[in-house]
Design an enzyme around this catalytic site. Structure first.
Site, PDB file in Angstrom:
ATOM      1  N   CYS A 121       0.774  -0.975   0.181  1.00 41.71           N
ATOM      2  CA  CYS A 121       0.068   0.178  -0.073  1.00 41.71           C
ATOM      3  C   CYS A 121       0.980   1.359   0.133  1.00 41.71           C
ATOM      4  O   CYS A 121       2.196   1.281   0.452  1.00 41.71           O
ATOM      5  CB  CYS A 121      -0.947   0.111   1.220  1.00 41.71           C
ATOM      6  SG  CYS A 121      -1.849  -1.352   1.376  1.00 41.71           S
ATOM      7  N   ARG A 141       4.589   0.302  -6.277  1.00 37.66           N
ATOM      8  CA  ARG A 141       4.225  -0.616  -4.955  1.00 37.66           C
ATOM      9  C   ARG A 141       3.099  -1.515  -5.362  1.00 37.66           C
ATOM     10  O   ARG A 141       3.223  -2.679  -4.464  1.00 37.66           O
ATOM     11  CB  ARG A 141       4.033   0.199  -3.916  1.00 37.66           C
ATOM     12  CG  ARG A 141       5.207   1.348  -3.352  1.00 37.66           C
ATOM     13  CD  ARG A 141       4.682   2.102  -2.134  1.00 37.66           C
ATOM     14  NE  ARG A 141       4.475   1.642  -0.970  1.00 37.66           N
ATOM     15  CZ  ARG A 141       5.373   1.559  -0.198  1.00 37.66           C
ATOM     16  NH1 ARG A 141       6.706   1.950  -0.450  1.00 37.66           N
ATOM     17  NH2 ARG A 141       5.350   0.922   0.905  1.00 37.66           N
ATOM     18  N   TRP A 143      -3.284  -2.354  -1.684  1.00 39.83           N
ATOM     19  CA  TRP A 143      -3.111  -3.609  -2.198  1.00 39.83           C
ATOM     20  C   TRP A 143      -3.732  -4.784  -1.157  1.00 39.83           C
ATOM     21  O   TRP A 143      -3.500  -4.708   0.225  1.00 39.83           O
ATOM     22  CB  TRP A 143      -1.501  -4.142  -2.144  1.00 39.83           C
ATOM     23  CG  TRP A 143      -1.184  -5.509  -2.787  1.00 39.83           C
ATOM     24  CD1 TRP A 143      -1.657  -6.628  -2.268  1.00 39.83           C
ATOM     25  CD2 TRP A 143      -0.299  -5.596  -3.585  1.00 39.83           C
ATOM     26  NE1 TRP A 143      -1.068  -7.532  -2.871  1.00 39.83           N
ATOM     27  CE2 TRP A 143      -0.218  -7.088  -3.730  1.00 39.83           C
ATOM     28  CE3 TRP A 143       0.854  -4.666  -4.225  1.00 39.83           C
ATOM     29  CZ2 TRP A 143       0.827  -7.460  -4.707  1.00 39.83           C
ATOM     30  CZ3 TRP A 143       1.723  -5.363  -5.238  1.00 39.83           C
ATOM     31  CH2 TRP A 143       1.469  -6.891  -5.439  1.00 39.83           C
ATOM     32  N   ASN A 202      -1.192   1.422   6.150  1.00 45.30           N
ATOM     33  CA  ASN A 202      -0.573   0.307   5.236  1.00 45.30           C
ATOM     34  C   ASN A 202       0.050  -0.542   6.450  1.00 45.30           C
ATOM     35  O   ASN A 202       0.562  -0.289   7.445  1.00 45.30           O
ATOM     36  CB  ASN A 202       0.836   1.139   4.643  1.00 45.30           C
ATOM     37  CG  ASN A 202       1.858   0.089   4.124  1.00 45.30           C
ATOM     38  OD1 ASN A 202       1.316  -1.185   4.066  1.00 45.30           O
ATOM     39  ND2 ASN A 202       2.897   0.417   3.737  1.00 45.30           N
ATOM     40  N   GLY A 203      -0.390  -1.905   6.218  1.00 51.41           N
ATOM     41  CA  GLY A 203       0.179  -3.016   7.240  1.00 51.41           C
ATOM     42  C   GLY A 203      -1.185  -3.648   7.593  1.00 51.41           C
ATOM     43  O   GLY A 203      -2.121  -3.671   7.037  1.00 51.41           O
ATOM     44  N   GLU A 257      19.152 -22.359  -8.807  1.00 49.85           N
ATOM     45  CA  GLU A 257      18.770 -20.717  -8.779  1.00 49.85           C
ATOM     46  C   GLU A 257      20.192 -20.046  -8.939  1.00 49.85           C
ATOM     47  O   GLU A 257      20.028 -18.892  -9.563  1.00 49.85           O
ATOM     48  CB  GLU A 257      18.012 -20.379  -7.547  1.00 49.85           C
ATOM     49  CG  GLU A 257      17.480 -19.071  -7.453  1.00 49.85           C
ATOM     50  CD  GLU A 257      16.723 -18.243  -8.479  1.00 49.85           C
ATOM     51  OE1 GLU A 257      16.366 -19.159  -9.473  1.00 49.85           O
ATOM     52  OE2 GLU A 257      16.739 -17.159  -8.689  1.00 49.85           O
ATOM     53  N   LYS A 281      20.960 -17.500 -11.680  1.00 46.97           N
ATOM     54  CA  LYS A 281      21.056 -16.176 -11.610  1.00 46.97           C
ATOM     55  C   LYS A 281      22.548 -15.860 -12.197  1.00 46.97           C
ATOM     56  O   LYS A 281      22.731 -14.661 -12.941  1.00 46.97           O
ATOM     57  CB  LYS A 281      21.333 -15.701 -10.052  1.00 46.97           C
ATOM     58  CG  LYS A 281      20.151 -15.507  -9.448  1.00 46.97           C
ATOM     59  CD  LYS A 281      19.137 -14.092  -9.607  1.00 46.97           C
ATOM     60  CE  LYS A 281      17.793 -14.373  -9.851  1.00 46.97           C
ATOM     61  NZ  LYS A 281      17.130 -15.090 -10.804  1.00 46.97           N
ATOM     62  N   GLU A 335      22.436 -15.486 -16.200  1.00 50.08           N
ATOM     63  CA  GLU A 335      21.506 -14.633 -16.496  1.00 50.08           C
ATOM     64  C   GLU A 335      22.080 -13.094 -16.517  1.00 50.08           C
ATOM     65  O   GLU A 335      21.910 -12.422 -17.221  1.00 50.08           O
ATOM     66  CB  GLU A 335      20.143 -14.382 -15.485  1.00 50.08           C
ATOM     67  CG  GLU A 335      19.269 -15.291 -15.626  1.00 50.08           C
ATOM     68  CD  GLU A 335      17.968 -15.032 -14.768  1.00 50.08           C
ATOM     69  OE1 GLU A 335      16.828 -14.668 -15.055  1.00 50.08           O
ATOM     70  OE2 GLU A 335      18.328 -14.837 -13.367  1.00 50.08           O
ATOM     71  N   HIS A 374      28.123 -38.710 -12.203  1.00 50.66           N
ATOM     72  CA  HIS A 374      27.674 -39.071 -13.529  1.00 50.66           C
ATOM     73  C   HIS A 374      27.881 -38.245 -14.657  1.00 50.66           C
ATOM     74  O   HIS A 374      26.888 -37.993 -15.504  1.00 50.66           O
ATOM     75  CB  HIS A 374      26.094 -39.578 -13.293  1.00 50.66           C
ATOM     76  CG  HIS A 374      25.621 -40.321 -12.133  1.00 50.66           C
ATOM     77  ND1 HIS A 374      26.021 -41.651 -12.181  1.00 50.66           N
ATOM     78  CD2 HIS A 374      25.446 -40.214 -10.813  1.00 50.66           C
ATOM     79  CE1 HIS A 374      25.844 -42.434 -11.263  1.00 50.66           C
ATOM     80  NE2 HIS A 374      25.196 -41.406 -10.281  1.00 50.66           N
ATOM     81  N   LYS A 406      11.341  -9.762 -18.510  1.00 49.54           N
ATOM     82  CA  LYS A 406      10.863  -9.811 -17.356  1.00 49.54           C
ATOM     83  C   LYS A 406       9.652 -10.548 -17.228  1.00 49.54           C
ATOM     84  O   LYS A 406       9.330 -11.338 -16.444  1.00 49.54           O
ATOM     85  CB  LYS A 406      10.263  -8.442 -16.585  1.00 49.54           C
ATOM     86  CG  LYS A 406       9.853  -8.284 -15.246  1.00 49.54           C
ATOM     87  CD  LYS A 406      10.929  -8.718 -14.243  1.00 49.54           C
ATOM     88  CE  LYS A 406      10.607  -8.870 -12.867  1.00 49.54           C
ATOM     89  NZ  LYS A 406      11.664 -10.108 -12.395  1.00 49.54           N
TER      90      LYS A 406
END
Ligand code: G6P
Length: 609
Positions: free
Chosen positions: A2, A27, A75, A101-102, A481, A485, A488, A504, A604
């Site tokens: 928010c 946000r 949000w 917010n929260g 991952e 990264k 990328e 192997h 993205k």
């Protein structure tokens, strides 16, 4: 998440509030609204959906004369993203309005008390409860400041709040507890906002509020008090030297770095209202799933980093959640005629909610009448809309192409999902819930050190042309991952492997020019990973090992670079290892002068097959 903006000054407030809200759009939000005092009353205008809808609506209101007001982008957390749940919220008599917010964790208890005293609520939000409580407390207090503080002292949880009152039309009140909020102090005008870009076009002088502080703003005056005793505090004014673009990056050189460093906040947001203490025990609240029968089998489908998050969660969902899981890359799943039986469910994971293959997999599952749970970051995205049930990861917009904080939030949600299924089956894991709740603090404390170590290692290894990443169990997913990264961002060839598979094939490649990044965390598989590291060392391979207390054992073997993490619950250790992997790739790419936020050839959101 928010966004809050408040203004008290000499200019028409509404255009400033809307401009501020636009700067907070990054946000993420699903509804928006403003409130301003006018003619002895408070006027509220709000709308579900994008800011343009709110702007169209405001055009029909007499708002030009207002020189103070508050605005909000929401949000959704408590209640659907519909107009009645959008902020600002009014008190019972409509004489104060607040934005928030929260999450007020004990809102239900306060709401029940207020309802018993005749309060009627217009929304499902926790925020409205706070507005009613402030109004009620005013009867016992001599000022709005006191009433605001008194109500906030009853609220548990994380919040940033701003308030206006009809009988003080030129004043804004604001308070902060574990959610961002700061003041902008201009000439003849003051602002309060969730983030600097909201007012940066008007002032660069900023006062950072701390948790437990409460502020009173007027056009030529601002004061900050301690929430506890309302003692006036002396606060420093900081001058912001960044421009707008840098401000959006919060002072970091790249969005990616900002997004890595904000992971503790992301975890807090993700857990907020979902992992709660009730009667001395942890409860997981995922009301979105309550009506869904417990699946007999879960098929996880995703791409890229989201797939790695799914793989990381498999052991948890099986061993803690008690649900058998299989996993597919979305582009494979969609073409392999998967067998989906009655009682099973598909879990699609996607940050953007728009990845073409994942969306196609979702549609295939629906065609086969298999219920789909969507785990998404972007509200209102195609996957979120088409899933039968959607769980939002609440990581906020991720701008850097390489996904970082989104994966962290997916891992949090998948851990919660495992605990949730366990809870439904009458089991619990208090140790994991405890560790998860203190994770944001633990992660915050180690991030600066991880960044420094990543920079040292990046300089040392940046000339490598190849890299292996090895791990077992959940660390296998993290190895994938880490390798993803690195390739990328820095364009160094990197492969993630399950340590046990080394023999192997890949071991044939090991020599002094082919380093290995080993995830050798303290868990029941440590000694197995140790043996794999020995095999690499025996072939003159160089090793960086991410370790915890058992690290000493590897030092004796001659591992060149030990990277120490603190001890933690084995599941939580993954959350500490993830930023180390991200920061190593970030620092390597940055050192090599690559375009960190927009690596070549990558998008993205991959909306084509
Ligand atoms: C692209 C992005 C990755 C992301 C993947 C899946 O390849 O560059 O960072 O992990 O898509 O995206 P999704 O939005 O479905 O999680």
């Amino acid at each position: 998440m928010c966004g809050i903006i408040g203004y008290a000054g000499h200019r028409p407030a509404i255009p400033l509030l809307l401009e501020g809200l636009h700067h907070l759009e990054y946000r993420g939000y699903d509804s928006a609204g403003v409130a301003y005092p006018l003619g002895g009353k408070i006027q509220v205008v709000k709308s579900a959906g994008k800011l343009s809808l709110l702007e169209n609506k405001i055009a029909g209101y007499p708002a030009q004369l207002a020189t103070a007001g508050i605005g909000h982008t929401r949000w959704a957390t408590h209640g659907l993203p519909v107009e009645c749940n959008a902020h600002p919220h009014l008190s019972q008599n409509g004489r104060i309005a607040i934005v928030h917010n929260g999450i007020i964790e004990n809102f239900q208890e306060i709401k029940d008390e207020l309802a018993a005293r005749g309060h009627v609520f217009a929304s499902e939000t926790d925020t409205e409860v706070l507005a009613h409580l402030i109004e009620e407390d005013k009867a016992q207090c001599s000022s709005w400041l006191e009433a605001f503080a008194s109500a906030l002292k009853r609220a548990h949880g994380a919040y940033a709040v701003a308030m206006i009152a009809a009988d003080e039309p030129d004043v804004i009140y604001a308070a902060r507890m574990s959610a961002p909020l700061l003041l902008g102090t201009g000439t003849g005008e003051c602002f309060v906002a969730s983030d600097i870009p909201a007012f940066l076009s008007y002032t660069r002088d900023v006062v950072f509020l701390e948790d437990g502080e409460i502020a009173r703003l007027q056009k030529s005056r601002w004061e900050v008090f301690s929430l506890n005793d309302l003692k006036k505090l002396s606060k420093k004014v900081d001058h912001i030297a960044w421009d707008m673009q840098a401000a959006a990056k919060d002072g970091y050189r790249h969005f990616m770095l900002k997004e890595i460093m904000e992971q503790p906040r992301v975890i807090t947001d993700c857990l907020s209202g979902r992992l709660v203490r009730e009667g001395g025990a942890w409860k997981v609240r995922l009301p979105e799933l309550d009506a869904l029968p417990e699946p007999s089998h879960l098929h996880i489908v995703a791409c890229g980093t989201s797939y790695n998050a799914g793989l990381w969660s498999r052991n948890l969902l099986e061993n803690i959640g008690g649900i058998p899981v299989d996993l597919d890359i979305a582009s494979e799943f969609r073409y392999r005629a998967p067998l989906l039986r009655k009682g099973e469910a598909v879990l699609v994971i996607s940050q953007s909610g728009e990845t073409a293959d994942t969306l196609a997999a979702l549609r295939l599952a629906k065609e086969k009448e298999c219920p789909v749970i969507g785990l998404c970051n972007v509200v209102g995205s195609s996957i979120a809309r088409e899933s039968d049930v959607v769980l939002y990861t609440q990581a906020g917009p991720e701008i850097s192409v390489a996904s970082t904080k989104a994966m962290c939030s997916q891992m949090v949600m998948l851990t919660l999902l495992s605990l949730y299924f366990a809870q439904r089956a009458g089991r619990s894991d208090g140790e994991l819930a405890d560790a998860l709740s203190s994770l944001p603090e633990q992660l915050s404390s180690i991030l600066p050190g991880l960044k420094n170590r990543a920079e040292q290692l990046a300089v040392k290894y940046s000339a490598s042309r190849n890299f292996f990443y090895l791990g077992r169990g959940q660390c296998y997913a993290l190895a994938l991952e880490g390798a993803l990264k690195l390739k990328e961002l820095s364009y160094i060839h990197a492969e993630g492997y399950a340590s046990g598979e080394m023999k192997h094939g890949p071991i044939a490649l090991i020599d002094a020019q082919f380093p290995t990044f080993a995830l050798a965390l303290d868990n029941e598989l440590f000694y197995k990973v140790q043996s794999n590291i020995q095999e690499i060392l025996a072939r003159n391979g160089r090793v960086i090992a991410l370790v915890q207390a058992n690290g000493e054992k590897l030092a004796d073997l001659g591992v060149e670079d030990l990277w120490q993490l603190p001890q933690a619950h084995p599941v939580i250790s993954g959350f500490l290892a993830l930023p180390a992997l991200q920061l190593f790739s970030y620092a390597t790419a940055d050192y090599l002068g690559k375009d960190v936020d927009q690596p070549r050839n990558l998008a993205k959101s991959v909306t084509v097959e």
